[in-house]
Design a protein around this motif. Structure first.
Motif, PDB file in Angstrom:
ATOM      1  N   LEU A  49       0.615  -1.386  -0.044  1.00  0.00           N
ATOM      2  CA  LEU A  49       0.098  -0.115   0.048  1.00  0.00           C
ATOM      3  C   LEU A  49       0.763   1.143  -0.006  1.00  0.00           C
ATOM      4  O   LEU A  49       1.874   1.381   0.674  1.00  0.00           O
ATOM      5  N   ILE A  50       0.880   2.120  -0.931  1.00  0.00           N
ATOM      6  CA  ILE A  50       1.450   3.369  -1.117  1.00  0.00           C
ATOM      7  C   ILE A  50       0.326   4.580  -0.752  1.00  0.00           C
ATOM      8  O   ILE A  50      -0.681   4.790  -1.323  1.00  0.00           O
ATOM      9  N   TYR A  51       0.949   5.086   0.409  1.00  0.00           N
ATOM     10  CA  TYR A  51       0.134   6.497   0.682  1.00  0.00           C
ATOM     11  C   TYR A  51       0.667   7.580   0.344  1.00  0.00           C
ATOM     12  O   TYR A  51       1.892   7.975   0.421  1.00  0.00           O
ATOM     13  N   TYR A  52      -0.176   8.455  -0.683  1.00  0.00           N
ATOM     14  CA  TYR A  52       0.259   9.701  -1.116  1.00  0.00           C
ATOM     15  C   TYR A  52      -0.733  10.601  -0.501  1.00  0.00           C
ATOM     16  O   TYR A  52      -2.151  11.029  -0.805  1.00  0.00           O
ATOM     17  N   PRO A  53      -0.389  11.683   0.410  1.00  0.00           N
ATOM     18  CA  PRO A  53      -1.091  12.586   0.898  1.00  0.00           C
ATOM     19  C   PRO A  53      -1.517  13.531  -0.064  1.00  0.00           C
ATOM     20  O   PRO A  53      -0.634  14.082  -0.946  1.00  0.00           O
ATOM     21  N   GLN A  54      -2.666  14.400   0.358  1.00  0.00           N
ATOM     22  CA  GLN A  54      -3.090  15.464  -0.244  1.00  0.00           C
ATOM     23  C   GLN A  54      -2.166  16.682  -0.279  1.00  0.00           C
ATOM     24  O   GLN A  54      -1.687  16.886   0.684  1.00  0.00           O
ATOM     25  N   GLN A  55      -1.729  16.868  -1.684  1.00  0.00           N
ATOM     26  CA  GLN A  55      -0.355  17.914  -1.523  1.00  0.00           C
ATOM     27  C   GLN A  55      -0.978  19.263  -1.244  1.00  0.00           C
ATOM     28  O   GLN A  55       0.041  20.213  -0.689  1.00  0.00           O
ATOM     29  N   SER A  56      -2.057  19.573  -1.312  1.00  0.00           N
ATOM     30  CA  SER A  56      -2.481  21.036  -0.851  1.00  0.00           C
ATOM     31  C   SER A  56      -2.744  21.141   0.372  1.00  0.00           C
ATOM     32  O   SER A  56      -3.159  22.053   1.134  1.00  0.00           O
ATOM     33  N   ASN A  57      -2.836  20.031   1.317  1.00  0.00           N
ATOM     34  CA  ASN A  57      -3.114  20.104   2.584  1.00  0.00           C
ATOM     35  C   ASN A  57      -1.712  19.574   3.451  1.00  0.00           C
ATOM     36  O   ASN A  57      -1.126  18.558   2.989  1.00  0.00           O
ATOM     37  N   ASP A  58      -1.433  20.207   4.459  1.00  0.00           N
ATOM     38  CA  ASP A  58      -0.127  19.755   5.457  1.00  0.00           C
ATOM     39  C   ASP A  58      -0.194  18.344   5.868  1.00  0.00           C
ATOM     40  O   ASP A  58      -1.303  17.985   6.413  1.00  0.00           O
ATOM     41  N   LEU A  65       4.880   4.242 -12.808  1.00  0.00           N
ATOM     42  CA  LEU A  65       4.545   4.563 -11.410  1.00  0.00           C
ATOM     43  C   LEU A  65       4.530   6.149 -11.494  1.00  0.00           C
ATOM     44  O   LEU A  65       3.667   6.850 -10.827  1.00  0.00           O
ATOM     45  N   HIS A  66       5.593   6.711 -12.169  1.00  0.00           N
ATOM     46  CA  HIS A  66       5.795   8.460 -11.884  1.00  0.00           C
ATOM     47  C   HIS A  66       4.564   8.840 -12.664  1.00  0.00           C
ATOM     48  O   HIS A  66       3.973   9.893 -11.958  1.00  0.00           O
ATOM     49  N   ASN A  67       4.051   8.609 -13.728  1.00  0.00           N
ATOM     50  CA  ASN A  67       2.919   9.135 -14.303  1.00  0.00           C
ATOM     51  C   ASN A  67       1.768   8.807 -13.479  1.00  0.00           C
ATOM     52  O   ASN A  67       1.003   9.966 -13.567  1.00  0.00           O
ATOM     53  N   VAL A  68       1.327   7.899 -12.889  1.00  0.00           N
ATOM     54  CA  VAL A  68       0.221   7.713 -11.913  1.00  0.00           C
ATOM     55  C   VAL A  68       0.254   8.748 -10.830  1.00  0.00           C
ATOM     56  O   VAL A  68      -0.677   9.608 -10.325  1.00  0.00           O
ATOM     57  N   ILE A  69       1.383   8.763 -10.114  1.00  0.00           N
ATOM     58  CA  ILE A  69       1.717   9.769  -8.762  1.00  0.00           C
ATOM     59  C   ILE A  69       1.429  11.120  -9.366  1.00  0.00           C
ATOM     60  O   ILE A  69       0.986  11.954  -8.668  1.00  0.00           O
ATOM     61  N   GLN A  70       2.144  11.426 -10.686  1.00  0.00           N
ATOM     62  CA  GLN A  70       2.112  12.759 -10.917  1.00  0.00           C
ATOM     63  C   GLN A  70       0.674  13.316 -11.301  1.00  0.00           C
ATOM     64  O   GLN A  70       0.494  14.402 -10.938  1.00  0.00           O
ATOM     65  N   LYS A  71       0.032  12.468 -11.790  1.00  0.00           N
ATOM     66  CA  LYS A  71      -1.444  12.855 -12.205  1.00  0.00           C
ATOM     67  C   LYS A  71      -2.319  13.052 -10.810  1.00  0.00           C
ATOM     68  O   LYS A  71      -2.999  13.859 -10.823  1.00  0.00           O
ATOM     69  N   SER A  72      -1.822  12.407  -9.644  1.00  0.00           N
ATOM     70  CA  SER A  72      -2.692  12.199  -8.472  1.00  0.00           C
ATOM     71  C   SER A  72      -2.128  13.526  -7.652  1.00  0.00           C
ATOM     72  O   SER A  72      -2.784  13.894  -6.666  1.00  0.00           O
ATOM     73  N   GLN A  73      -1.404  14.421  -7.990  1.00  0.00           N
ATOM     74  CA  GLN A  73      -0.986  15.532  -7.342  1.00  0.00           C
ATOM     75  C   GLN A  73      -2.048  16.520  -7.200  1.00  0.00           C
ATOM     76  O   GLN A  73      -1.982  17.172  -6.243  1.00  0.00           O
TER      77      GLN A  73
END
Length: 739
Positions: free
Chosen positions: A575-584, A709-717
């Protein structure tokens, strides 16, 4: 100085035998034994005393075995149970036992005073009660040795009274009564008689309460308890046998004062009754304050009661407090209806002593080295007998006694000091865990026995409170949560590692997160994560799912790929947790008041295995208290109207069949549109979005996989929710739960 103090301590005869015998020779021997014998017969009386003796001998042996493995201090039953089962259970039993001593003091003082007033009617009952209690308190507070010498004199009087009954039965046989009515009604049977007669052998705690004043507690308990029990047993059997032989059943059934009337010389039994009641009261006023003293030494009750005075360290403040409580009961309360709970609490004490002895013997921890051993299952027999006797005598009083002790235990759970002594509980859990681990290691895991064993990999888990909350809710009810924290190699010292681990545990306790914590040192965080993934666990009990936080695109590198490859090769989900970038990242989930929390998960038909795992995780989340009222949507993409309708029907049927609290939303999209962009368009106002992470395929190049992977994470930013990406690598078919 130490030798002089040792010389002033008590031996077996004065410290165990006399207190036990004087407690057991109560009013029953003079006022109830004859009438019970006539009512149920000598044979049943013998059976009752044989059962009682068997239980008490087993309990005595269990007590001796426990005492021979420790330095027994003041408090007797309480001290042994507290040092074995911990202060919470021991404290509950200790306070209940202290109250039984208070009841004994009050009851016996009143009984003695009634006897005196019956001889001298001009005396005031209240005045006699107060003076008697003051006299007993002064004697016990001056010196336990002086009080026990007084008990020695009382025991002499008791023996004279018993001999007078034996002589009187052969010389003063009264004529059978005419039209005499039985003292007990027709409902008085075996177990009612057991309740009356059994209490005559519940006296070994009198000597145990004085264990702190004994020269050699374990030796004195080993010799004193069984000899006192056998002596009292023989005395009761002899008296019951003589009564059954010389008197008619009608005479015995109708006259509870028969022994007083036939004693020779006449009236000596009255003196015996006085001696029996005063000896029981004196035994209780010796033992009760010392139980309170031991409770105070363990900081369960106010510490003022732990103060001692004199060469034998008399607990005078505890004695004064005992006097005040007893006096208030004597003057203001009718305690006759409370007395049955005394026998029940005694049985609870004896049951716990036997259970403790059985557990200690069975577990056989390295620290268990008693000089006196019993067969393993003998104490268990004693425990079962205690439980059976309690509920055969009176289920109502049995439940009442257990409830009282249970309520005290719940109150003590709030006591900050009550965890300082854990007793054998840790050994019990280790023993159970050992059995369970061997069992788990011998069986193959399948979907019916699968539980999420989640390890969160991080260098600072407290920096991700929302991730910690997610991990907690994924494992709260049916999983196991482990935090694997990698620290710099420079911190690899025992003191620093220990301090950091304690700090992490303390932080999780403050957040009410139940978890295990393990630390590992490495110059490279990812190398530490790989080491934990490969090595952490015992047998088959090892993490089956790893969780990793990623905060930037820079984290998508060959080090991350090394961890993914390790999960792939060790069959552990990721499981990779990627936090909301606009929120601390250090903020918590918002506590919404106007709307419900929202979770989105996206169906991926190309990687059905990871999607099935995601569906099972969402079911776990939906049952947690934090997410229970959330809106959960299962989203899917369709390229045509027919596909939209077909997929919608399929997913709704799947959700209904599996009783999942999820709403289905199928979105129609262009055939050539990007899947991740469609997810972005439709998951921008949720709290958490769950997606399938592109699975690692060793047949494809590493660079191509990293680019994906980079594409998926980048789109999720640009998403306004936290993302949880899921890849299944274990060997379990999670789709089996989704029929």
């Amino acid at each position: 100085m130490l030798e002089r103090m040792q010389d002033k301590k008590l031996g077996t005869f004065f410290g165990i035998f006399i207190p036990n015998v004087t407690m057991m020779f109560g009013v029953i021997i003079f006022l109830r034994l004859s009438v019970v014998t006539g009512t149920i017969g000598f044979g049943q009386v013998c059976l009752i005393y044989l059962m009682s003796l068997a239980l008490m001998l087993i309990t005595s042996a269990s007590t001796t075995m426990l005492a021979s493995n420790m330095e027994v201090g003041a408090g007797g039953v309480y001290y042994i149970i507290a040092r074995s089962l911990g202060l919470k259970i021991g404290g509950a039993v200790g306070l209940a036992t202290f109250m039984t001593q208070i009841l004994t003091i009050s009851f016996c003082t009143t009984a003695f005073s009634y006897t005196i007033v019956s001889l001298f009617p001009s005396l005031s009952l209240t005045l006699v009660e107060v003076l008697t209690l003051i006299l007993l308190t002064v004697v016990s507070s001056y010196s336990a040795r002086a009080a026990l010498k007084a008990q020695g004199f009382i025991m002499l009087i008791l023996m004279i009274a018993i001999v007078s009954i034996i002589v009187g039965t052969t010389q003063n046989v009264p004529n059978p009564p005419v039209d005499a009515k039985p003292f007990f009604d027709h409902t008085f049977g075996f177990w009612q008689a057991f309740a009356v007669l059994y209490s005559a052998l519940t006296g070994i705690e009198a000597g145990m309460a004085l264990s702190g004043t004994l020269k050699n507690p374990s030796r004195s308990l080993k010799i004193g308890n069984p000899t006192s029990l056998i002596f009292v047993f023989v005395t009761y059997i002899v008296l019951a046998g003589l009564a059954d032989h010389y008197f008619t059943r009608e005479t015995l059934m109708s006259d509870p004062f028969l022994f007083r009337k036939i004693s020779w010389p006449l009236g000596i039994v009255t003196v015996g009754v006085c001696a029996a009641t005063i000896s029981s009261a004196l035994g209780a006023i010796l033992g009760g304050p010392r139980i309170l003293q031991s409770l105070s030494q363990d900081k369960i009750t106010p510490q003022i009661f732990a103060r001692t005075y004199g060469p034998l360290k008399e607990p005078r403040y505890a004695i004064i407090f005992t006097f005040i409580i007893s006096l208030s009961l004597v003057l203001s309360t009718d305690i006759d209806q409370i007395i049955p709970i005394y026998t029940m609490i005694c049985l609870i004490n004896y049951g716990l002593l036997n259970l403790t002895a059985f557990i200690s013997n069975k577990i056989n921890a390295p620290s268990w080295r008693p000089t006196y051993r019993l067969p393993v299952f003998l104490p268990l027999i004693g425990f079962i007998m205690c439980a059976m006797f309690m509920f055969m005598i009176s289920p109502a009083w049995g439940f009442t006694a257990i409830t009282v002790v249970g309520l005290i235990y719940l109150l003590l759970r709030r006591n900050e000091y009550a965890s300082e002594i854990s007793g054998i509980r840790r050994s019990v859990w280790f023993w159970l865990m050992r059995k369970g681990l061997y069992l788990l290691d011998s069986e193959e895991e399948d979907i019916s026995t699968w539980h999420p064993t989640l390890m969160v990999l991080s260098i600072s888990p407290s920096s991700y409170p929302r991730m910690v909350k997610l991990a907690k809710t994924l494992t709260d009810d049916n999983g196991l949560l482990i935090f694997g924290v990698v620290l710099p190699t420079s911190w690899n010292t025992s003191d620093r590692l220990s301090w950091n681990k304690k700090a992490l545990i303390s932080n999780f306790e403050e957040q009410k997160v139940k978890c295990l914590v393990t630390t590992h040192t490495s110059d490279s965080p990812y190398q530490g994560f790989i080491n934990l993934t490969q090595t952490h666990g015992i047998g088959h009990l090892e993490p089956n799912t790893m969780m990793l936080p990623i905060t930037s695109l820079e984290d998508i590198n060959h080090e991350l790929l090394g961890l993914i490859k390790t999960c792939y090769s060790t069959n552990k989900n990721l499981l990779i947790y990627y936090p909301q970038q606009s929120n601390d990242i250090s903020t918590h989930f918002n506590k919404k008041t106007t709307s419900k929390k929202v979770i989105d998960l996206w169906w991926n038909s190309e990687d059905r295995a990871s999607t099935d795992l995601m569906m099972n995780f969402i079911e776990i989340l939906s049952e947690s208290s934090f997410w229970r009222r959330s809106k959960i949507y299962l989203n899917a993409l369709a390229e045509s109207d027919d596909q939209e309708q077909s997929l919608n029907d399929f997913l709704k049927g799947l959700v209904k069949l599996n009783r999942l609290k999820i709403k289905v939303r199928v979105h129609q999209t262009d055939k050539d549109s990007c899947e991740i962009e469609n997810i972005l368009d439709r998951s921008d106002k949720e709290d958490v979005t769950l997606q399938v992470l592109p699975a690692y395929d060793p047949t494809h190049s590493d660079e191509a996989y990293l680019a994906k992977l980079h594409n998926v994470i980048q789109k999720s930013q640009t998403m306004s929710s936290d993302c949880l990406f899921i890849s299944k690598y274990d060997t379990i078919d999670h789709g089996m739960l989704l029929k």
